[in-house]
Design a protein around this motif. Sequence first.
Motif, PDB file in Angstrom:
ATOM      1  N   ARG A 148      66.014  71.645 -12.691  1.00 34.00           N
ATOM      2  CA  ARG A 148      67.140  71.922 -11.800  1.00 34.00           C
ATOM      3  C   ARG A 148      68.416  71.922 -12.626  1.00 34.00           C
ATOM      4  N   PRO A 149      69.387  72.762 -12.298  1.00 28.47           N
ATOM      5  CA  PRO A 149      70.601  72.873 -13.120  1.00 28.47           C
ATOM      6  C   PRO A 149      71.249  71.523 -13.433  1.00 28.47           C
ATOM      7  N   GLU A 150      71.275  70.626 -12.478  1.00 26.97           N
ATOM      8  CA  GLU A 150      71.930  69.342 -12.706  1.00 26.97           C
ATOM      9  C   GLU A 150      71.122  68.421 -13.631  1.00 26.97           C
ATOM     10  N   GLU A 151      69.844  68.771 -13.869  1.00 21.82           N
ATOM     11  CA  GLU A 151      68.994  67.954 -14.734  1.00 21.82           C
ATOM     12  C   GLU A 151      68.888  68.507 -16.156  1.00 21.82           C
ATOM     13  N   ARG A 152      69.410  69.699 -16.361  1.00 21.37           N
ATOM     14  CA  ARG A 152      69.275  70.327 -17.679  1.00 21.37           C
ATOM     15  C   ARG A 152      70.177  69.660 -18.718  1.00 21.37           C
ATOM     16  N   PRO A 153      69.737  69.642 -19.986  1.00 23.83           N
ATOM     17  CA  PRO A 153      70.609  69.121 -21.046  1.00 23.83           C
ATOM     18  C   PRO A 153      71.801  70.049 -21.233  1.00 23.83           C
ATOM     19  N   ARG A 154      72.854  69.511 -21.781  1.00 26.75           N
ATOM     20  CA  ARG A 154      74.028  70.356 -22.043  1.00 26.75           C
ATOM     21  C   ARG A 154      73.857  71.133 -23.342  1.00 26.75           C
ATOM     22  N   VAL A 155      72.914  70.684 -24.211  1.00 25.42           N
ATOM     23  CA  VAL A 155      72.740  71.374 -25.486  1.00 25.42           C
ATOM     24  C   VAL A 155      71.285  71.291 -25.934  1.00 25.42           C
ATOM     25  N   PHE A 156      70.819  72.368 -26.540  1.00 23.53           N
ATOM     26  CA  PHE A 156      69.485  72.454 -27.144  1.00 23.53           C
ATOM     27  C   PHE A 156      69.694  72.802 -28.607  1.00 23.53           C
ATOM     28  N   VAL A 157      69.355  71.858 -29.509  1.00 19.63           N
ATOM     29  CA  VAL A 157      69.467  72.106 -30.946  1.00 19.63           C
ATOM     30  C   VAL A 157      68.060  72.351 -31.482  1.00 19.63           C
ATOM     31  N   ASN A 158      67.835  73.544 -31.980  1.00 23.50           N
ATOM     32  CA  ASN A 158      66.498  73.916 -32.439  1.00 23.50           C
ATOM     33  C   ASN A 158      66.481  74.021 -33.960  1.00 23.50           C
ATOM     34  N   GLY A 159      65.488  73.396 -34.572  1.00 23.03           N
ATOM     35  CA  GLY A 159      65.325  73.520 -36.009  1.00 23.03           C
ATOM     36  C   GLY A 159      65.082  74.974 -36.397  1.00 23.03           C
ATOM     37  N   SER A 160      65.532  75.328 -37.585  1.00 21.33           N
ATOM     38  CA  SER A 160      65.316  76.667 -38.115  1.00 21.33           C
ATOM     39  C   SER A 160      65.362  76.543 -39.630  1.00 21.33           C
ATOM     40  N   ALA A 161      65.440  77.649 -40.342  1.00 17.57           N
ATOM     41  CA  ALA A 161      65.348  77.576 -41.801  1.00 17.57           C
ATOM     42  C   ALA A 161      66.104  78.716 -42.466  1.00 17.57           C
ATOM     43  N   ILE A 162      66.572  78.451 -43.693  1.00 15.66           N
ATOM     44  CA  ILE A 162      67.235  79.508 -44.451  1.00 15.66           C
ATOM     45  C   ILE A 162      66.241  80.545 -44.932  1.00 15.66           C
ATOM     46  N   GLY A 163      64.952  80.311 -44.685  1.00 17.31           N
ATOM     47  CA  GLY A 163      63.955  81.342 -44.950  1.00 17.31           C
ATOM     48  C   GLY A 163      64.263  82.627 -44.214  1.00 17.31           C
ATOM     49  N   TYR A 164      65.124  82.548 -43.222  1.00 18.29           N
ATOM     50  CA  TYR A 164      65.576  83.721 -42.461  1.00 18.29           C
ATOM     51  C   TYR A 164      66.099  84.822 -43.387  1.00 18.29           C
ATOM     52  N   TYR A 165      66.755  84.432 -44.487  1.00 22.89           N
ATOM     53  CA  TYR A 165      67.443  85.412 -45.333  1.00 22.89           C
ATOM     54  C   TYR A 165      66.538  86.044 -46.388  1.00 22.89           C
ATOM     55  N   GLY A 166      65.355  85.462 -46.602  1.00 23.19           N
ATOM     56  CA  GLY A 166      64.482  85.998 -47.627  1.00 23.19           C
ATOM     57  C   GLY A 166      65.089  85.864 -49.010  1.00 23.19           C
ATOM     58  N   GLU A 167      64.649  86.704 -49.916  1.00 19.56           N
ATOM     59  CA  GLU A 167      65.146  86.704 -51.296  1.00 19.56           C
ATOM     60  C   GLU A 167      66.569  87.246 -51.336  1.00 19.56           C
ATOM     61  N   GLN A 176      63.089  90.239 -45.610  1.00 18.58           N
ATOM     62  CA  GLN A 176      61.760  90.804 -45.392  1.00 18.58           C
ATOM     63  C   GLN A 176      60.687  89.796 -45.783  1.00 18.58           C
ATOM     64  N   GLY A 177      59.545  89.842 -45.118  1.00 17.47           N
ATOM     65  CA  GLY A 177      58.434  88.984 -45.498  1.00 17.47           C
ATOM     66  C   GLY A 177      58.047  87.996 -44.414  1.00 17.47           C
ATOM     67  N   PHE A 178      57.113  87.112 -44.756  1.00 16.12           N
ATOM     68  CA  PHE A 178      56.554  86.194 -43.769  1.00 16.12           C
ATOM     69  C   PHE A 178      57.600  85.233 -43.204  1.00 16.12           C
ATOM     70  N   LEU A 179      58.330  84.524 -44.087  1.00 18.32           N
ATOM     71  CA  LEU A 179      59.274  83.530 -43.595  1.00 18.32           C
ATOM     72  C   LEU A 179      60.404  84.139 -42.762  1.00 18.32           C
ATOM     73  N   PRO A 180      61.054  85.226 -43.213  1.00 16.24           N
ATOM     74  CA  PRO A 180      62.083  85.813 -42.361  1.00 16.24           C
ATOM     75  C   PRO A 180      61.570  86.222 -40.980  1.00 16.24           C
ATOM     76  N   SER A 181      60.395  86.828 -40.920  1.00 16.88           N
ATOM     77  CA  SER A 181      59.868  87.247 -39.621  1.00 16.88           C
ATOM     78  C   SER A 181      59.524  86.030 -38.761  1.00 16.88           C
ATOM     79  N   LEU A 182      59.046  84.964 -39.405  1.00 19.19           N
ATOM     80  CA  LEU A 182      58.752  83.740 -38.677  1.00 19.19           C
ATOM     81  C   LEU A 182      60.024  83.161 -38.067  1.00 19.19           C
ATOM     82  N   VAL A 183      61.103  83.081 -38.861  1.00 22.00           N
ATOM     83  CA  VAL A 183      62.341  82.490 -38.365  1.00 22.00           C
ATOM     84  C   VAL A 183      62.945  83.330 -37.246  1.00 22.00           C
TER      85      VAL A 183
END
Length: 301
Positions: free
Chosen positions: A104-123, A137-144
């Motif tokens: 329910r809207p009144e029960e939701r958190p005000r913030v969701f912090v999700n882990g991620s990685a610099i693998g997003y950028y690739g080489e 490009q590659g496995f890690l960027p597509s995963l992130v």
Amino acid sequence: MEHSRIAVAGSSGLIGSALVRSLTADGHEVVRLVRRAPRSKDEARWDPESKSVDAAGLAGCDAVVNLAGANVGSRRWTEAYKAKLRSGRVLGTAALAEAIAALRPEERPRVFVNGSAIGYYGETGERTVDESSPAGQGFLPSLVVDWEGAAAPAQEAGVRTAFARTGLVVARDGGAWGRLFPLFKAGLGGRMGNGRQYWSFVSLHDEVAAIRHLIDTDGLTGPFNVTAPQPLTNREITEAMGRVLHRPTLFTVPAPVLRAVLGEMAGDVLGSQRVLPKRLLESGFTFAFPEIEGAVRAAAR
């Protein structure tokens, strides 16, 4: 931040356990999401693969932090392990985001912090990148990309969502650096490959502080690179490790040997990622250990 109730997935990992210690030391209530039957009142059950989350564990939390997922550097990247890396991150994020949206809207958190990685950028080679740079490009960027995309239900429900794109965490007892410390202390440390590849590091202290900054600071949404402001080459980091630990750094691990031992994962060790924490600095965050020697000393205590 006033006394808050914060749910943490991945609370037994390197970063998660340090975050829980930091939050509880400051008097915050932490709900640890676990995959087994809860053993105490501060635990709640979840199962990322089946997208099952005990809603009671999330309801009324001020923040939800997701740091769950199999360790990228813990074993060779077989196709089966790559599938595990993907499912743990993507399905886990989707499970939490959908559970948050279903509250329910009144029960939701005000913030969701999700882990991620610099693998997003690739080489990136010698080129610097920040949060405005595109995915590589590659496995890690597509995963992130898929990992962050799985948080969409929480964002669409109006919950402020931030992604902590973490670099190499300098810590003695876990992660990739946890494997380096024993080698260097034994005098067996040295550069990997040609040593010219950039490593974007962050101290464990600053990693936890950055996550708490993302929780506490209203208006921060989207990706934030959690890396020290001065990425260094593998050679420079090797020399710094030797200086701090008072050990020689004469050994080298040739690239072909790394590829033979690590397989596809060797690309993560030999690859160059020169990542800058532009948005984190702009948001007012101050690094306690911006330089490698300070980060290594803090970890070696």
